[in-house]
Design an enzyme around this catalytic site. Structure first.
Site, PDB file in Angstrom:
ATOM      1  N   PHE A 234       0.869  -1.184   0.000  1.00 22.25           N
ATOM      2  CA  PHE A 234       0.000   0.000   0.000  1.00 22.25           C
ATOM      3  C   PHE A 234       0.897   1.223   0.000  1.00 22.25           C
ATOM      4  CE2 PHE A 234      -2.802   3.228   1.616  1.00 22.25           C
ATOM      5  CZ  PHE A 234      -4.099   2.826   1.303  1.00 22.25           C
ATOM      6  N   GLY A 246      -4.465   8.272   0.888  1.00 18.45           N
ATOM      7  CA  GLY A 246      -4.401   6.939   1.465  1.00 18.45           C
ATOM      8  C   GLY A 246      -5.739   6.515   2.055  1.00 18.45           C
ATOM      9  N   GLU A 269      -1.665  -7.605   5.417  1.00 13.75           N
ATOM     10  CA  GLU A 269      -0.424  -8.346   5.596  1.00 13.75           C
ATOM     11  C   GLU A 269       0.651  -7.472   6.235  1.00 13.75           C
ATOM     12  OE1 GLU A 269       2.982 -10.621   2.861  1.00 13.75           O
ATOM     13  OE2 GLU A 269       1.184  -9.778   1.953  1.00 13.75           O
TER      14      GLU A 269
END
Length: 388
Positions: A234, A246, A269
């Protein structure tokens, strides 16, 4: 004439994090470029992130902010005779860049190339638009494309090339990140944010969809497969950070998956602290604005595990994250007795083995209280960042 000091090792060493200068050429070429440093270079130059054999070393890695056509040039004032044998800078970087696509040293050729490419750059080719939003008067779109679509005849030349250009930012700014294996992992998706007017790419995230198999009986009763969707990489590009992009990207993912009946849970993750804060803020604001959870918790003195699980499943949040959100809500609502009991119970269970090794009861209580105070302090910090 060289002196003995000129040959001291430290005179020829530099930090690869400082020597590598990343630049983005503005969508309006007349506005010039924005230059910034990488966060990590150990995947390229080794764990020490040190380059030996050069003085006044500067590595210019420059990208067009629309096509991301890369340009590379290396400059230095002096070089040891065997410096290239110790660290061939260009060779090391080319292992992470599209070798047949990057332009070395010839800046004029690079400018001509990306200028021509800009005329053909087409945002809609990047898949399905899943969301759009306005930020500071500019319109942005979030586009989703699956890896399996990368290799269709229409998309292969443009989208694969674009991804091969931008993926180096993943290892430069996300710790322990690796490149995706496009051909062998069809369950990956990539989401891009584009400025709809300038065509500049603002950021991206990679996600992986994996099949959820809970038990045989449940599987036999359903007619379709259910999946968990995991956010992996990301990244918002440096010039556009701190401007809310974001959060917009995260909310775009969440609402798409919330409305997809085949997705049962959103996972992340190995998130870093910065992403944890972003997720906490957006999840809390979502629960405040789009659900009645705040209202329900304001009226209760106890919370059952069954209620927590039913709410968690409804909003597709993973268990640990949802439990933390419940604790933050209780703190924000000033339900201190319930907050204290839930948080201290969680701390006790999590640290049961180590607490059992503490014989003195007062020391054991102090250890729990110390952990509790750290949790409470961090929750207070997050709540202050939210619009609740």
């Amino acid at each position: 004439m060289n002196t003995a000091g000129d040959y001291q090792p430290q005179q020829w060493e530099c930090s690869s994090n400082e020597a590598l200068k990343i630049s983005l050429i503005s969508a309006d070429a007349n506005e010039g470029a924005i230059q910034f440093l990488p966060s990590f270079t150990y995947p390229i130059f080794g764990d020490s992130e040190t380059i030996y054999g050069y003085k006044d070393l500067v590595i210019h890695l420059v990208f067009d902010s629309i096509t991301y056509k890369p340009f590379l040039n290396v400059k230095y004032s002096e070089k040891l005779p065997d410096a290239d044998e110790q660290v061939d800078i260009i060779d090391k970087l080319l292992k992470f860049l599209p070798v047949n696509d990057i332009i070395l040293k010839d800046e004029g050729k690079w400018v001509d190339t990306f200028t021509e490419e800009r005329t053909k750059f087409d945002i809609p080719s990047f898949g399905e638009k899943i969301n759009e939003y306005t930020n500071d008067g500019e319109k942005y779109g979030v586009y989703k494309i699956s890896i399996s679509d990368f290799f269709t005849q229409d998309n292969k030349s443009s989208i694969v090339k674009f991804w091969e250009r931008v993926q180096i930012f993943t290892i430069l700014y996300i710790e322990a990140a690796t490149y995706l294996n496009l051909k062998d992992e069809p369950n990956w998706n990539i989401y891009f944010i584009f400025n709809e007017t300038t065509k500049a790419m603002i950021g991206y995230t990679t996600t992986y969809q994996y099949w959820n198999y809970s038990n045989g009986n449940k599987f036999d009763k359903i007619n379709k497969r259910l999946y968990r969707e995991k956010i992996s990489q990301f990244l918002i590009m440096y010039p556009y950070q701190g401007k809310g992009h974001g959060s917009q990207l995260y909310k775009s993912l969440y609402h798409q998956w919330l409305n997809d009946e085949t997705i049962i849970e959103l996972t992340v993750e190995d998130p870093n602290e910065q992403f944890d804060d972003l997720r906490d803020r957006n999840d809390l604001e979502m629960l405040k604005n789009d659900t009645n959870i705040f209202g329900e918790l304001a009226q209760v003195d106890n919370i059952s595990d069954e209620w927590v699980e039913s709410q968690r499943c409804q909003y597709k949040l993973e268990k640990r994250q949802f439990n933390r959100l419940i604790e933050m809500i209780l703190l924000q609502l000033n339900k201190m007795d319930l907050f204290n009991n839930i948080v201290k119970r969680r701390i006790y269970i999590k640290n049961y083995d180590s607490l059992c090794d503490i014989e003195d009861n007062d020391t054991k209580i102090q250890a729990i209280n110390d952990s509790f105070n750290l949790v409470k302090e961090d929750y207070e910090r997050i709540i202050k960042l939210c619009k609740l």
